[in-house]
Design an enzyme around this catalytic site. Structure first.
Site, PDB file in Angstrom:
ATOM      1  N   ASP A 140      12.240  47.363  13.308  1.00  0.00           N
ATOM      2  CA  ASP A 140      11.617  47.167  12.580  1.00  0.00           C
ATOM      3  C   ASP A 140      11.021  46.635  12.460  1.00  0.00           C
ATOM      4  O   ASP A 140       9.100  46.666  11.417  1.00  0.00           O
ATOM      5  CB  ASP A 140      12.537  47.407  11.057  1.00  0.00           C
ATOM      6  CG  ASP A 140      11.966  47.423   9.427  1.00  0.00           C
ATOM      7  OD1 ASP A 140      11.339  48.000   9.544  1.00  0.00           O
ATOM      8  OD2 ASP A 140      12.639  46.775   8.860  1.00  0.00           O
ATOM      9  N   CYS A 197       5.259  73.394   4.856  1.00  0.00           N
ATOM     10  CA  CYS A 197       5.244  73.456   3.951  1.00  0.00           C
ATOM     11  C   CYS A 197       4.910  72.090   3.043  1.00  0.00           C
ATOM     12  O   CYS A 197       3.993  71.539   4.127  1.00  0.00           O
ATOM     13  CB  CYS A 197       6.851  72.809   4.249  1.00  0.00           C
ATOM     14  SG  CYS A 197       8.111  72.290   2.801  1.00  0.00           S
ATOM     15  N   CYS A 204       6.001  63.669  -4.438  1.00  0.00           N
ATOM     16  CA  CYS A 204       5.537  62.320  -4.407  1.00  0.00           C
ATOM     17  C   CYS A 204       5.129  62.338  -6.186  1.00  0.00           C
ATOM     18  O   CYS A 204       4.088  62.455  -6.599  1.00  0.00           O
ATOM     19  CB  CYS A 204       4.963  61.591  -3.403  1.00  0.00           C
ATOM     20  SG  CYS A 204       4.674  60.308  -3.508  1.00  0.00           S
ATOM     21  N   CYS A 220       2.951  53.669  -3.410  1.00  0.00           N
ATOM     22  CA  CYS A 220       4.836  54.329  -2.517  1.00  0.00           C
ATOM     23  C   CYS A 220       5.668  53.574  -3.722  1.00  0.00           C
ATOM     24  O   CYS A 220       5.644  51.926  -3.404  1.00  0.00           O
ATOM     25  CB  CYS A 220       4.862  53.752  -1.421  1.00  0.00           C
ATOM     26  SG  CYS A 220       6.706  54.535  -1.126  1.00  0.00           S
ATOM     27  N   CYS A 246      12.574  54.383  -2.155  1.00  0.00           N
ATOM     28  CA  CYS A 246      12.223  56.231  -3.325  1.00  0.00           C
ATOM     29  C   CYS A 246      12.385  56.786  -1.873  1.00  0.00           C
ATOM     30  O   CYS A 246      12.676  56.870  -0.857  1.00  0.00           O
ATOM     31  CB  CYS A 246      11.565  55.778  -3.702  1.00  0.00           C
ATOM     32  SG  CYS A 246      11.001  57.876  -3.912  1.00  0.00           S
ATOM     33  N   CYS A 249      11.132  61.925  -1.571  1.00  0.00           N
ATOM     34  CA  CYS A 249      10.119  63.296  -0.161  1.00  0.00           C
ATOM     35  C   CYS A 249      11.453  63.397   0.680  1.00  0.00           C
ATOM     36  O   CYS A 249      10.976  64.055   1.872  1.00  0.00           O
ATOM     37  CB  CYS A 249       8.866  62.386   0.152  1.00  0.00           C
ATOM     38  SG  CYS A 249       9.236  60.517   0.946  1.00  0.00           S
ATOM     39  N   CYS A 253      13.084  67.790   1.139  1.00  0.00           N
ATOM     40  CA  CYS A 253      12.603  67.928   2.477  1.00  0.00           C
ATOM     41  C   CYS A 253      13.563  69.510   2.665  1.00  0.00           C
ATOM     42  O   CYS A 253      14.713  68.588   2.852  1.00  0.00           O
ATOM     43  CB  CYS A 253      12.624  67.408   3.747  1.00  0.00           C
ATOM     44  SG  CYS A 253      12.272  67.550   5.249  1.00  0.00           S
TER      45      CYS A 253
HETATM   46  S1  SF4 Z   1       7.926  66.162   5.606  1.00  0.00           S
HETATM   47 FE1  SF4 Z   1       9.758  68.291   5.093  1.00  0.00          FE
HETATM   48  S2  SF4 Z   1       9.166  68.283   3.115  1.00  0.00           S
HETATM   49 FE2  SF4 Z   1       7.778  67.294   3.359  1.00  0.00          FE
HETATM   50  S3  SF4 Z   1       5.996  69.271   4.500  1.00  0.00           S
HETATM   51 FE3  SF4 Z   1       7.695  68.852   6.525  1.00  0.00          FE
HETATM   52  S4  SF4 Z   1       9.313  70.235   6.541  1.00  0.00           S
HETATM   53 FE4  SF4 Z   1       8.272  69.850   4.296  1.00  0.00          FE
HETATM   54  S1  SF4 Z   2       9.182  57.285  -1.107  1.00  0.00           S
HETATM   55 FE1  SF4 Z   2       7.645  59.025  -0.938  1.00  0.00          FE
HETATM   56  S2  SF4 Z   2       7.843  60.141  -2.710  1.00  0.00           S
HETATM   57 FE2  SF4 Z   2       8.782  58.319  -3.093  1.00  0.00          FE
HETATM   58  S3  SF4 Z   2       6.612  57.257  -4.004  1.00  0.00           S
HETATM   59 FE3  SF4 Z   2       6.952  56.444  -1.901  1.00  0.00          FE
HETATM   60  S4  SF4 Z   2       5.965  58.698  -0.431  1.00  0.00           S
HETATM   61 FE4  SF4 Z   2       5.791  59.198  -2.809  1.00  0.00          FE
END
Ligand code: SF4
Ligand code: SF4
Length: 388
Positions: A140, A197, A204, A220, A246, A249, A253
């Site tokens: 990281d 997808c 988000c 973000c 967060c 996203c 998935c």
């Molecule tokens: S990261 Fe997951 S939710 Fe996003 S487009 Fe790819 S498969 Fe779909």
């Molecule tokens: S972690 Fe993902 S869903 Fe959450 S604010 Fe950032 S990009 Fe958007």
């Protein structure tokens, strides 16, 4: 090094992959130490657009050219360790006892520690077989991009949500890498399976995913919850009850659905830490903070961001029961950021006693930014709900 035959390195890598699970590593793959040319171009664009978080290594050459870190480097060993994505019997968040939530990546032991321990074991394993090997581990905070290394090594593909998605563990994985002068044969990258997808981009809450695999860190929530200043009103509403990070996203998935890995005991969550009561956080001292959160990665910015986010969450819950606690922060806390956020929370709760506390604070507050926050909060509509 050069005297050894290719067959030796091929066998060493196969043995390393076979030994990975005994070292606590769920997936191990290898790539070359070549420059990440395409990444460098992307990072330059990212910077020009003002989409960086500010937490990254600023030197783009260091981030993309492994040989600047180790001139004799030949290979990068990428590792992934899977972490849990669900709480068993999660504590209930209810009026008067509202709870916040930490990102899943911060639920168990600090992953920097967990991965460093594993990389140290991997170093030992390699040095037992090749004592002259040069090794440099990173997790990281190293200069290189963990995700770029993992993608090129074939740990997973880079999803439209900017996470590395492994076919085995989804994106619920911690990533780390080791730079070495060993000429290990590289692995193939994994086929991108996002297809048509766009669920993550659509879900988000802040529009931070500005395109497939393109993140504006400034929007973000994961980044914003780790900052220390006053958060814009619009973003405070979007933060909801998130105290750190967060996961939206990743949660949406489809690859991640039904994946919940629980085979590393030190990464299992304590539900009272992962989903803590909000009101006690407001008066938490440094010692208490270290005791409760010190083992996890959410503690790296200290207690202030977590306390600020707890105020935001109480405001977003419109938790009338918490008005005395939030008002005490506005009245007594020495930190202007927390007082300003408390003012916002009281305005969002909007009950008569919330407004009364704001008016009282207006007559004693000295800080200009806090006074501005109080003024804005007082102009928010009163909800008419009285504290029970
Ligand atoms: S990261 Fe997951 S939710 Fe996003 S487009 Fe790819 S498969 Fe779909
Ligand atoms: S972690 Fe993902 S869903 Fe959450 S604010 Fe950032 S990009 Fe958007």
């Amino acid at each position: 090094m050069e005297q050894k035959e290719t067959v030796f390195w091929t066998q060493l890598k196969e043995d390393m992959i076979a030994a990975a699970s005994s070292l606590g590593i769920d997936k191990l793959r290898v790539t070359t130490a070549d420059t990440f040319t395409e990444l460098k171009e992307r990072l330059i664009r990212h910077r020009e657009l003002g989409h960086e978080s500010g937490f990254e290594e600023p030197d783009l050459d260091l981030r993309t050219e492994p040989k600047r870190l180790m001139p004799e480097a030949r290979s990068l060993i990428a590792i992934a360790v899977a972490y849990p994505s669900r709480l068993i019997d999660p504590p209930v968040s209810e009026p008067g006892k509202r709870r916040g939530i930490l990102s899943r990546s911060a639920w168990g032991e600090d992953y920097h520690q967990a991965l460093r321990r594993r990389l140290a074991k991997l170093s030992e394993w390699i040095l037992e077989r090749v004592p002259e090997a040069k090794l440099m581990s990173m997790v990281d905070t190293g200069a290189l991009s963990d995700r770029a290394v993992a993608e090129r090594a074939g740990i997973g593909w880079s999803g439209k949500n900017c996470s590395i998605i492994t076919p085995e563990w989804g994106s619920w994985v911690y990533l780390g890498e080791m730079l070495t002068d060993l000429p290990l044969p590289p692995d193939r990258s994994v086929l991108d399976s996002c297809g048509d997808c766009t669920l993550c981009i659509d879900a988000c809450p802040t529009g931070a995913l500005v395109g497939p695999g393109q993140l504006n860190s400034q929007r973000c929530i994961s980044f914003i919850t780790q900052t220390k200043g006053i958060v814009e009103d619009e973003m405070m509403v979007k933060i909801g009850n998130r105290l750190y990070g967060c996961d939206t996203c990743q949660i949406v998935c489809p690859v991640n659905r039904k994946i919940d890995t629980r085979h590393h005991p030190e990464l299992l969550p304590d539900p009272e830490v992962a989903k803590p009561l909000l009101r006690p956080l407001l008066t938490m001292g440094n010692r208490e903070f270290r005791e409760k959160f010190g083992m996890g990665s959410a503690s790296w910015r200290g207690r202030k961001p977590i306390q600020r986010n707890a105020l935001i969450a109480l405001g977003n819950f419109r938790d009338v029961e918490s008005v005395p606690d939030v008002a005490a922060v506005l009245r007594d806390d020495p930190r202007p950021v927390l007082r300003a956020t408390a003012a916002w929370a009281l305005g969002r709760i909007g009950s008569p006693d919330a407004k009364e506390n704001l008016r009282n604070a207006q007559s004693t507050e000295k800080d200009d930014e806090v006074l501005l926050a109080i003024e804005r909060a007082l102009s928010a509509p009163e909800t008419g709900r009285k504290r029970k």
